[in-house]
Structure formats: C-alpha cells, structure tokens
Design a protein around this motif. Structure first.
Motif, PDB file in Angstrom:
ATOM      1  N   SER A  87       1.065  -1.105  -0.022  1.00 54.87           N
ATOM      2  CA  SER A  87       0.035   0.059   0.041  1.00 54.87           C
ATOM      3  C   SER A  87       1.068   1.237   0.145  1.00 54.87           C
ATOM      4  O   SER A  87       1.682   1.344   0.938  1.00 54.87           O
ATOM      5  N   VAL A  88       0.767   2.007  -0.961  1.00 50.94           N
ATOM      6  CA  VAL A  88       1.564   3.139  -1.150  1.00 50.94           C
ATOM      7  C   VAL A  88       0.908   4.462  -0.702  1.00 50.94           C
ATOM      8  O   VAL A  88      -0.160   5.071  -1.328  1.00 50.94           O
ATOM      9  N   PRO A  89       1.321   5.077   0.283  1.00 52.24           N
ATOM     10  CA  PRO A  89       0.489   6.216   0.905  1.00 52.24           C
ATOM     11  C   PRO A  89       0.700   7.537   0.350  1.00 52.24           C
ATOM     12  O   PRO A  89       1.620   8.412   0.682  1.00 52.24           O
ATOM     13  N   PHE A  90       0.051   8.003  -0.760  1.00 51.63           N
ATOM     14  CA  PHE A  90       0.301   9.369  -1.301  1.00 51.63           C
ATOM     15  C   PHE A  90      -0.009  10.478  -0.203  1.00 51.63           C
ATOM     16  O   PHE A  90       0.212  11.629  -0.444  1.00 51.63           O
ATOM     17  N   ARG A 358       5.626  -7.349   0.244  1.00 48.76           N
ATOM     18  CA  ARG A 358       5.233  -6.926   1.820  1.00 48.76           C
ATOM     19  C   ARG A 358       5.970  -6.550   2.632  1.00 48.76           C
ATOM     20  O   ARG A 358       5.712  -5.692   3.701  1.00 48.76           O
ATOM     21  N   LEU A 359       7.380  -7.096   2.600  1.00 44.04           N
ATOM     22  CA  LEU A 359       8.536  -6.618   3.304  1.00 44.04           C
ATOM     23  C   LEU A 359       8.505  -4.997   3.043  1.00 44.04           C
ATOM     24  O   LEU A 359       9.027  -4.057   4.061  1.00 44.04           O
ATOM     25  N   LEU A 360       8.872  -4.726   1.985  1.00 43.74           N
ATOM     26  CA  LEU A 360       8.958  -3.156   1.445  1.00 43.74           C
ATOM     27  C   LEU A 360       7.967  -2.602   1.921  1.00 43.74           C
ATOM     28  O   LEU A 360       8.193  -1.455   2.740  1.00 43.74           O
ATOM     29  N   TRP A 366      10.776   2.846   2.950  1.00 43.07           N
ATOM     30  CA  TRP A 366      10.575   2.298   1.620  1.00 43.07           C
ATOM     31  C   TRP A 366       9.291   2.627   1.270  1.00 43.07           C
ATOM     32  O   TRP A 366       9.075   2.796  -0.220  1.00 43.07           O
ATOM     33  N   ARG A 367       8.381   2.468   1.793  1.00 41.22           N
ATOM     34  CA  ARG A 367       6.938   3.132   1.384  1.00 41.22           C
ATOM     35  C   ARG A 367       6.888   4.656   0.911  1.00 41.22           C
ATOM     36  O   ARG A 367       6.517   4.874  -0.285  1.00 41.22           O
ATOM     37  N   ARG A 368       7.799   5.173   1.826  1.00 43.58           N
ATOM     38  CA  ARG A 368       7.761   6.574   1.214  1.00 43.58           C
ATOM     39  C   ARG A 368       8.699   6.786  -0.156  1.00 43.58           C
ATOM     40  O   ARG A 368       8.293   7.498  -0.935  1.00 43.58           O
ATOM     41  N   ARG A 369       9.738   6.139  -0.320  1.00 43.15           N
ATOM     42  CA  ARG A 369      10.617   5.933  -1.331  1.00 43.15           C
ATOM     43  C   ARG A 369       9.711   5.595  -2.655  1.00 43.15           C
ATOM     44  O   ARG A 369       9.750   6.256  -3.624  1.00 43.15           O
ATOM     45  N   ILE A 370       8.677   4.663  -2.356  1.00 40.77           N
ATOM     46  CA  ILE A 370       7.822   4.292  -3.587  1.00 40.77           C
ATOM     47  C   ILE A 370       7.092   5.257  -3.916  1.00 40.77           C
ATOM     48  O   ILE A 370       6.534   5.608  -4.849  1.00 40.77           O
ATOM     49  N   LEU A 374       6.569   6.786  -7.513  1.00 41.41           N
ATOM     50  CA  LEU A 374       5.160   6.856  -8.224  1.00 41.41           C
ATOM     51  C   LEU A 374       4.763   8.058  -8.629  1.00 41.41           C
ATOM     52  O   LEU A 374       4.325   8.656  -9.698  1.00 41.41           O
ATOM     53  N   SER A 375       4.623   9.119  -7.703  1.00 41.74           N
ATOM     54  CA  SER A 375       4.078  10.517  -7.831  1.00 41.74           C
ATOM     55  C   SER A 375       4.944  11.383  -8.889  1.00 41.74           C
ATOM     56  O   SER A 375       4.466  12.484  -9.141  1.00 41.74           O
TER      57      SER A 375
END
Length: 385
Positions: A87-90, A358-360, A366-370, A374-375
């Motif tokens: 889940s990527v937190p925009f 799932r680990l990322l 890492w969530r922030r980096r992704i 994407l953004s």
C-alpha cells in the motif's frame, strides 16, 4: 486562417502540446498550435495525474481547474487477487497535492485548451505538417501546402511523430511491443473508490482505477487485444486477475479500445530549432501511469526554456532541456518496464516476489520512497523551480 509566421509552432494538441503552448502563452510568447484531427478526442485514454505533475501544472495556472474535476486517491495498492501486497501512501507526500488525481485525458486536454482560449489562442484543426526545413533563424514548415515560418518548432505529435521523422531523429528501443486493452466501465465492486490498484497476475498486470461519476478505468496487458472489448471479455479479465472472493461484476461498458506500446526513446530531444516532447520523444508501458505525466513535465520545462531564450537568454538553455529531460525519460522507461516484469514473473518466483513487496510495504522509508517514485516527486530536485 493560418498565420505566415510565429515565434513557436507546436505540432500536436494532446496534453504535451497544449501544456507547452500554455507555458509559452503565459510568458507572452507568440505560439501557434496545430493538430491533424478535426476534433479533439472525447475518449478518456490516460487517466492519472500525479502529484509532481500537478505541481508543474500549478506553475501555469492549470492545476486548480483540473483538480476540481477529478477523483483524489490518497493511496495506491499492489495486489495479488485478494491480497494487498503493498500500500503506497500518497497522503503522506511532501506536496500541496498529496494524492493521485484520476481524471479522463479528454478533461485534462479540455482544461488546458480552455486556458489557452482564455488567452486568445485556439488550436488550428485539422492541419497537417507535411514538410519542414531548418534555416539560419528557425524553420520553414509546410502545413497543408502553405508555408509557416517559426523561430522554433516543437514536436508533440506522439508515437508516430511526423516532426521526429522529418528531422531524422532516431527512435530506438527493443523491437518487441506490448499489447494492451483499456476500457471505461461500470462495475459492482467491493474495492475502495478512493484508491487505484495494480493487480499482478501471471498473464499480465491489470490496472483498476476509479474515475468521476462512478466509472472505473481498466487497463490490462494481453497477448492480443480486441479492437472493441465487450462486457464478456472484460469480465473474463477481472475474473482472471481481479478480486477472487468477492469478484467484480461489469454492468456496463462505456468505451473500450486497444493500443500497442514499444519501449523507445529518441536519440536526442533537439535538432537545432526543432525540439521533441512527450510521446514524440519517449514511449513505454502504462504501468505506474507515468506517460502523460512525463509529457506534461517535458512540456512545461521546454516551454519555460523556449520563453527564456526568446526573452534574450542563451540558446544553451535548450540543450539543458535535453540534458535534463532525456535522463528522466530513461529512468521512467526503466521503471515502467520493471513494473511490467514484476507483474509477469513465473509462478515459481511469485511467492518470493510477494514476500518482497510485503516486506517493503512494512518499512516506512521504503513506502515513502515508492510513493515519491510513483508520484514523480523524486524528479523534483532535478528540475529547477
């Protein structure tokens, strides 16, 4: 009537061409926009505008009117059927626009064209560029048998760019191509309507994205896409790749089409007074929703550079445009290709892929980096202003 001269001639009135023209017009530069289609397309096509692109559009006054017509999605998920792998937190993005905006490309084009019209500039349709010659002080463009003189010419005319071909710029990449089906549908679904999702399946990725008015955009990589996907075909795609325990049910197909995508990039974005932007310079998989966004970023960067040069700045600013935007395009091409490979790993490797995602997703940095990737915000530091 077509003018006989202009400061900048923009060929192509998609989002890239319109954003280039609007950037120039805001600076008081004389600009002429041509498009070979008699009417602007009304189909939705590209459907996501990312946070960094909204920041870029805000510089030319186009973010607010576009934002008012889309669906804000504060998160993006990567799924394997019913399992959320990532889940990527925009909503945590360091931006005035902490979300992805889901909106039809036809609306994006209408907003940009409306802003141009407010400045007294209308797209000239249908007009076809048939030849061009570079001169000591610009270009001579042949448009439907008439000659138009311009100081600069911008090719924003897409994958099969006439501009790119006329100036002889190479367009290189793998010989293979990907086939995609896309459609706007109404569905009965338990998926959140404020969230876009990428479903990873062995047969290929499926993008599920909510649009205004209860519409859902579906995009899927397929072996051979039908020209007009019907309800049965799209239902089969959802049954194969979408939610399993509580499957989506297609209730109406509003529009559907197909397209093929090469992974290619122009050898250069500049040939003297002729410059490329958007799909004329780079094309790739729609995974991650990066294509139109990169084109708009090209447009505002190029429009700004051209305005600076025409206001007396050094010609080298146009080389700076190529030096900055082409590596960005290479990065986006690599990223989109990687997402596609991630979706189509062999069954034997899928468990390892799912564990990795799932680990990322469990590690905040890492969530922030992704999310930044994407953004498009990861490119912010590469672009002045």
């Amino acid at each position: 009537m077509l003018p006989t001269s202009t400061d900048v001639l923009v060929v192509g009135a998609g989002p890239t061409g319109l954003a280039t023209a609007l950037t120039l017009a805001r600076r008081g530069i004389e600009v002429t926009v041509l498009d070979q289609q008699a009417e602007p397309p009304i189909t939705s096509r590209a459907a996501v505008v990312h946070a960094y692109t909204l920041e870029v559009l805000d510089r030319i006054g186009a973010a607010a009117p576009l934002d008012a017509q889309g669906v804000r999605t504060p998160r993006f998920t990567v799924r394997d059927r019913d399992r959320v792998l990532l889940s990527v937190p925009f909503h945590e993005l360091p931006s005035r626009f902490p979300y992805a905006l889901l909106v039809s490309q036809s609306v994006t084009e209408a907003v940009l064209a409306g802003q141009l019209a407010d400045l007294g500039i209308q797209v000239r349709r249908p007009c076809r560029l048939t030849g061009l010659t570079t001169t000591a002080d610009g270009v001579l463009a042949q448009v439907d048998g008439k000659t138009l003189r311009a100081r600069f010419l911008v090719g924003a005319d897409g994958l099969h760019s006439t501009v790119r071909q006329l100036v002889g710029i190479g367009f290189t990449g793998p010989s293979d191509e990907d086939s995609f089906v896309l459609a706007d549908v109404r569905v009965r679904s338990v998926l959140p309507r404020d969230e876009a999702a990428l479903f990873l399946a062995r047969s290929g990725p499926l993008i599920w994205a909510p649009l205004p008015d209860g519409v859902v955009r579906l995009v899927a990589a397929v072996a051979t896409a039908p020209a007009e996907p019907d309800e049965a075909y799209l239902q089969a795609l959802l049954d194969e790749r979408g939610p399993a325990r509580r499957p989506d049910r297609v209730t109406e197909v509003l529009w559907g089409s197909r397209f093929r995508v090469h992974h290619r990039i122009a050898d250069t974005f500049r040939a003297g007074p002729v410059l490329l932007a958007g799909d004329a310079g780079h094309v790739h998989s729609p995974a991650g929703g990066q294509g139109m966004n990169l084109g708009i970023c090209d447009a505002v960067a190029l429009g700004t550079a051209l305005a600076d040069v025409l206001d007396g700045g050094p010609d080298a600013l146009l080389d700076d445009y190529t030096a900055r935007q082409r590596p960005m395009a290479e990065d986006v091409l690599s990223f989109a290709a990687g997402l596609t490979r991630l979706a189509t790993v062999s069954p034997a490797r899928r468990p390892a892929r799912d564990v990795l995602l799932r680990l990322l997703g469990a590690v905040p940095p890492w969530r922030r980096r992704i999310a930044l990737r994407l953004s498009g915000l990861s490119h912010r530091e590469r672009t002045p202003g």
